[in-house]
Scaffold this motif. Structure first.
Motif: not given
Length: 512
Positions: A399-406, A433-443, A455-456
């Motif tokens: 969760s920390e990793k995902g929040a920071t990547l976003r 779920s966290e990995k998916g959230n980061v990648l879909s948010s990036l789109t 790369q996505i």
């Protein structure tokens, strides 16, 4: 011959015994409204000295020249049970009346009494400080500063030594460099920390008149054993004197020797009021900071420095290096966030040191908090962007990793190497779920390049959940150029890794 051999060890035993007794002298001093009383005793002898009024000693220092009306001087000494005493009283006209006692007998103050008083008078002067002002002037005028300092070495009491040093420092005809000699002597001969501190505070301006005396002054201060007293002197110097960079550097070297973290911190917070962006000063300052063992105290000093000063890149680099040695994650995080707010100078050395300090934070939440703060505030070099993503990858919490990547999406697409590190960090997320959230948010970001979209798609293949993987691919399908053969092939390849038939069909339908 046998008697001689027996005598030698007996002699040494007696000598050692006598020395041990000398060390255990008991002393009491009282000064009450102008009436002075001194008492000392050991196994073999005792002194009692009392006096009142203004007393002048004779030029040869063997007697009393005058006592102000109503005053008196009394001294007695007992040696191996043999007591002698002299009492001198001044009447209303200042005329002196003498009494001499040998044992319990009162005798005329004749040659025997005068001789006895003359024999002990130097002892009296050294024990009580009586006539110190006159003696210091006389000694200085006849033999210079060496003669005064040699005399002070013969005095046992710290308070009396202090009195002599004060009178010496009050002389108007001291030569250049002599205050430095005095400062060194104070450091060596006065045993009392409070007495040393009192004189060093009172005469600091005189000691700091020239650089050589200032060096000697701080050498003397360094010999104060009490942390609180040493800290008190250094704070007083800072508040009441304008110091050169060289003097400030010496002060910091002295502060480094303070054993108490709180005292060292207190001195450094005072130094922060006059911080100088000078190479030698900066090195001395942070050497002293590194001497502080308390995490909270070191953190307090460093935050105070940033709040009160504009520090250059060299100072910021050194500050970050100092923060990396703090054991507390919360203190480290607090300092690094303050450094981000202050600014990392768009300097690669500073930013590299920042990431080195960040790497030493053991707390996942603290590390994530610092990185998100950094991503919000600072303009990063390409090299630093790579370090950001490596830092994110080292976070253990999904969760920390995902929040920071976003929080870092604005950096994606600016550097090929940095992008590679970004997606390595994404792939290191354990949670589907966290990995998916980061990648879909990036789109949701605008104008994603072909390289980023590829790369996505590649990163989506590492998602274990079919539904999460499908969600990412559907999100990609809405922003990609479907006429781009390269992207379509990558999309299909990612879709083939979906284990659920229904999810696979849903994803492929989005392509047409």
């Amino acid at each position: 011959m046998k008697q001689y051999l027996i005598f030698i060890p007996m002699f040494f035993l007696l000598s050692n015994f006598l020395f041990a007794q000398k060390v255990s002298t008991r002393i009491s001093v009282r000064d009450d409204r102008g009436e002075y009383s001194y008492k000392s005793s050991d196994t073999f002898s005792s002194y009692e000295i009392k006096y009142k009024g203004k007393i002048t000693i004779t030029d040869d220092e063997k007697g009393i020249a005058s006592i102000s009306p109503g005053g008196y001087f009394k001294v007695s000494k007992t040696t191996f049970g043999n007591k002698r005493a002299v009492a001198i009283e001044s009447n209303s006209n200042g005329q002196l009346n003498y009494e001499y006692f040998s044992g319990k007998s009162r005798e005329d103050f004749n040659e025997e009494g005068k001789s006895w008083l003359a024999d002990i008078m130097l002892d009296v002067l050294r024990k009580t400080g009586l006539g110190a002002d006159i003696r210091v002037k006389r000694l200085y005028n006849s033999g210079g500063i060496d003669k005064v300092l040699n005399e002070i070495s013969e005095i046992e009491s710290s308070s009396v030594q202090g009195l002599y040093f004060e009178n010496l420092l009050e002389l108007k005809n001291l030569k250049k460099g002599e205050p430095g000699l005095i400062a060194k002597k104070i450091g060596y001969v006065i045993s009392s920390s409070s007495e040393k501190g009192r004189i060093f505070r009172k005469y600091a301006s005189k000691f700091l008149q020239d650089e050589s005396s200032a060096d000697a002054y701080f050498e003397g201060v360094s010999r104060i054993t009490s942390s609180s007293e040493k800290g008190s002197v250094l704070r007083s110097v800072l508040k009441n004197n304008k110091l050169s960079v060289a003097a400030l550097t010496k002060l910091l070297e002295t502060a480094e020797e303070i054993s108490s973290s709180s005292e060292t911190g207190s001195v450094l917070r005072t130094v922060n009021e006059v911080f100088v962006n000078n190479e030698a000063f900066i090195e001395a300052y942070f050497n002293t900071v590194d001497h502080i063992t308390s995490s909270s105290e070191r953190g307090s000093v460093l935050r105070s420095l940033m709040q009160k000063n504009t520090i250059n890149a060299r100072a910021m680099e050194r500050l970050l290096k100092s923060s990396s040695k703090i054991s507390s994650s919360s203190e480290q995080g607090s300092i690094l966030r303050a450094a981000v707010e202050k600014g990392l100078h768009n300097d690669q050395k500073v930013q590299t040191q920042f990431f080195d300090a960040l790497d030493r934070i053991s707390s996942t939440s603290e590390k994530g908090s610092v990185l998100r703060s950094l991503l919000s505030e600072t303009t990063l070099t390409n090299e630093s962007m790579v370090m950001v993503f490596k830092g994110i990858r080292s976070i253990s919490s999904s969760s920390e990793k995902g929040a920071t990547l976003r929080k870092s999406f604005h950096l994606v697409g600016k550097s090929t190497i940095a992008d590679q590190e970004f997606f390595k960090a994404v792939e290191s997320i354990d949670s589907s779920s966290e990995k998916g959230n980061v990648l879909s948010s990036l789109t949701d970001e605008n104008n994603l390049s072909e390289s980023v979209i590829l790369q996505i798609l590649k990163a989506s293949e590492t998602i274990s959940s079919s539904s999460e993987k499908g969600h990412v691919l559907v999100s990609v399908s809405k922003v990609m150029d479907k006429s781009n053969t390269k992207l379509k092939d990558a999309y299909k390849e990612a879709a083939r890794t979906i284990s659920s038939d229904s999810e696979y069909r849903r994803v492929m339908e989005e392509m047409y």
